[in-house]
Scaffold this active site. Structure first.
Site, PDB file in Angstrom:
ATOM      1  N   LYS A   1       0.839  -1.206   0.000  1.00 20.44           N
ATOM      2  CA  LYS A   1       0.000   0.000   0.000  1.00 20.44           C
ATOM      3  C   LYS A   1       0.880   1.265   0.000  1.00 20.44           C
ATOM      4  O   LYS A   1       2.097   1.179   0.052  1.00 20.44           O
ATOM      5  CB  LYS A   1      -0.963  -0.043   1.184  1.00 20.44           C
ATOM      6  CG  LYS A   1      -1.943  -1.240   1.113  1.00 20.44           C
ATOM      7  CD  LYS A   1      -3.007  -1.083   0.035  1.00 20.44           C
ATOM      8  CE  LYS A   1      -3.709  -2.343  -0.408  1.00 20.44           C
ATOM      9  NZ  LYS A   1      -4.382  -3.160   0.560  1.00 20.44           N
TER      10      LYS A   1
HETATM   11  C1  LIG Z   1      -5.504  -4.219   0.800  1.00 19.59           C
HETATM   12  C2  LIG Z   1      -6.976  -4.034   0.792  1.00 19.59           C
HETATM   13  C3  LIG Z   1      -7.786  -4.368   1.882  1.00 19.59           C
HETATM   14  C4  LIG Z   1      -7.284  -5.127   3.045  1.00 19.59           C
HETATM   15  O1  LIG Z   1      -6.227  -4.526   3.681  1.00 19.59           O
HETATM   16  P1  LIG Z   1      -5.405  -5.385   4.771  1.00 19.59           P
HETATM   17  O2  LIG Z   1      -4.679  -4.313   5.538  1.00 19.59           O
HETATM   18  O3  LIG Z   1      -4.498  -6.277   4.000  1.00 19.59           O
HETATM   19  O4  LIG Z   1      -6.380  -6.115   5.594  1.00 19.59           O
HETATM   20  C5  LIG Z   1      -9.123  -4.033   1.830  1.00 19.59           C
HETATM   21  N1  LIG Z   1      -9.657  -3.441   0.766  1.00 19.59           N
HETATM   22  C6  LIG Z   1      -8.923  -3.130  -0.322  1.00 19.59           C
HETATM   23  C7  LIG Z   1      -9.594  -2.446  -1.462  1.00 19.59           C
HETATM   24  C8  LIG Z   1      -7.562  -3.430  -0.348  1.00 19.59           C
HETATM   25  O5  LIG Z   1      -6.845  -3.154  -1.442  1.00 19.59           O
END
Ligand SMILES: *Cc1c(COP(=O)(O)O)cnc(C)c1O
Length: 387
Positions: A189
């Site tokens: 991210k």
């Molecule tokens: C990465 C992601 C999540 C989940 O995030 P985590 O921190 O891995 O639980 C949820 N929604 C979207 C759209 C994502 O890209």
């Protein structure tokens, strides 16, 4: 052409000396689970968003955060929650954790975010909440969605996993008038703590519930009412809560990643602009752009093949991999995933925009450690395949 170049991964985090020093400091301090660094990360996060009225609550994933948000809003069996089919399964699975039903809707092809008219058409007497996703880091149409939610009495939880920092009307996502916003700090991210997330709300009651449920349903408040002197060992269990707290080791990373969030976003924006320029003239549809004056977090650079492209998306991805370039697809829509498809008997015809986008899309490498030469390399492969 690129046979001798090292593999260019699809995503890579940028972890600097300050992050590393802070983690080492945490390890040496003896306080490795939730403690002072997590408190500081939460305070810094509220300061970053620039609204002191916000409660920022660190959690060990955005998935956990979404679960806590919907739990605090009272979502349960018999309720329906509307979200986009064009997302990661985490957005929807948390609704099922609570025994409620997921209603998937199509996207607006102009933004690849949830189609607000489709949300309105999907509302039933059971609908309790809507979960928009700021896909790729571009804001969903929050003005229309928040107006609809207000009119129809629905709660709004923003899945802002891609959206740090993203703006709507000049305001950062996290400070809008939704009920809760959830950010992700997963490895790929825009900022990362390895695994982690942040839940943000302006509502003190929701914040209280989220904090209690984040850590086993433990509360010290009941005692507070009767005596000013709370023994340090005393707590009460008020609900069967979860184990969703973030460690100080992770928060040590987050504190310094957050300081770099704006610089990271600038770099991602530059790289996206380089891609746009280099890809011009090829039979492709470039990613949707933000409105004038708005910030796009550019978590993903999503390219779609044009109708006149002479190869399929799958062939293009194969050729990119063969040339040492990693890429991905965001996402295989939920309506095609066996669990969701079978649970709700979903047909692709119900989601023509998501289906069409999915069949033509790929996400190109986009991360701060890439250089201009990497962008040129990726586009050279695409040009060789498509031109
Ligand atoms: C990465 C992601 C999540 C989940 O995030 P985590 O921190 O891995 O639980 C949820 N929604 C979207 C759209 C994502 O890209």
């Amino acid at each position: 052409m690129s046979a001798n170049l090292p593999f260019l991964p699809f995503a890579l985090p940028e972890i600097g000396d300050e992050e590393i020093a802070e983690v080492v400091d945490t390890l040496k301090s003896g306080w490795v689970t939730t403690g002072p660094k997590t408190k500081r990360f939460e305070e810094d996060f509220t300061a970053f968003l620039g609204d002191p009225g916000l409660h920022s609550m660190a959690v060990n994933s955005a998935t956990a955060g979404l679960h806590l948000a919907l739990e605090a809003l009272g979502i349960g069996p018999g309720d329906e929650v509307i979200t986009t089919t064009h997302t990661f399964t985490a957005t929807a699975e948390v609704v099922r954790y609570l025994g409620a039903d997921v209603v998937l809707v199509d996207i607006d092809p102009a933004t690849l975010c949830i189609d607000v008219a489709a949300v309105e058409a999907a509302i039933t007497p059971r609908t309790k909440a809507v979960v928009p996703v700021h896909y790729a880091g571009l804001a969903a149409d929050m003005e229309s969605l928040l107006a609809l939610a207000k009119r129809r009495g629905l709660k709004v939880v923003e899945d802002a996993a891609h959206a740090l920092p993203t703006t709507v009307g000049g305001r950062l996502v996290g400070t809008l008038d939704s009920d809760v916003t959830v950010f992700s700090f997963y490895a790929n991210k825009t900022i990362t703590t390895g695994e982690g997330g942040m839940v943000v709300t302006r509502d003190a009651e929701l914040a209280k519930r989220i904090k209690v449920m984040r850590l086993h349903g433990m509360s010290r408040d009941a005692f507070d009412r009767f005596t000013a002197k709370v023994p340090s060992w005393y707590y009460e269990i008020v609900a069967p809560g979860f184990k969703y707290n973030l460690t100080d080791i992770a928060s040590a990373l987050g504190i310094h990643q957050l300081k770099r969030a704006r610089a990271f976003q600038q770099r991602r924006t530059e790289l996206a602009a380089l891609y746009d320029e280099a890809l011009a003239g090829l039979p492709v549809v470039l990613p949707p752009q933000p409105l004038a004056g708005e910030q796009h977090a550019w978590h993903l650079y999503v390219l779609r093949l044009g109708d006149d492209a002479k190869v399929s998306r799958d062939v293009l991805i194969e050729r990119l991999f063969a040339a040492g370039v990693g890429c991905s697809v965001h996402y295989i829509p939920l309506h095609l995933q066996p669990y969701w498809r079978d649970r709700y008997d979903l047909k692709p015809e119900k989601f023509p925009q998501s289906q069409r986008a999915y069949e033509r899309m790929l996400s190109l490498p986009l991360y701060t450690r890439m250089g201009e030469a990497d962008v040129v390399r990726v586009v050279d492969v695409i040009r060789a395949v498509l031109a």
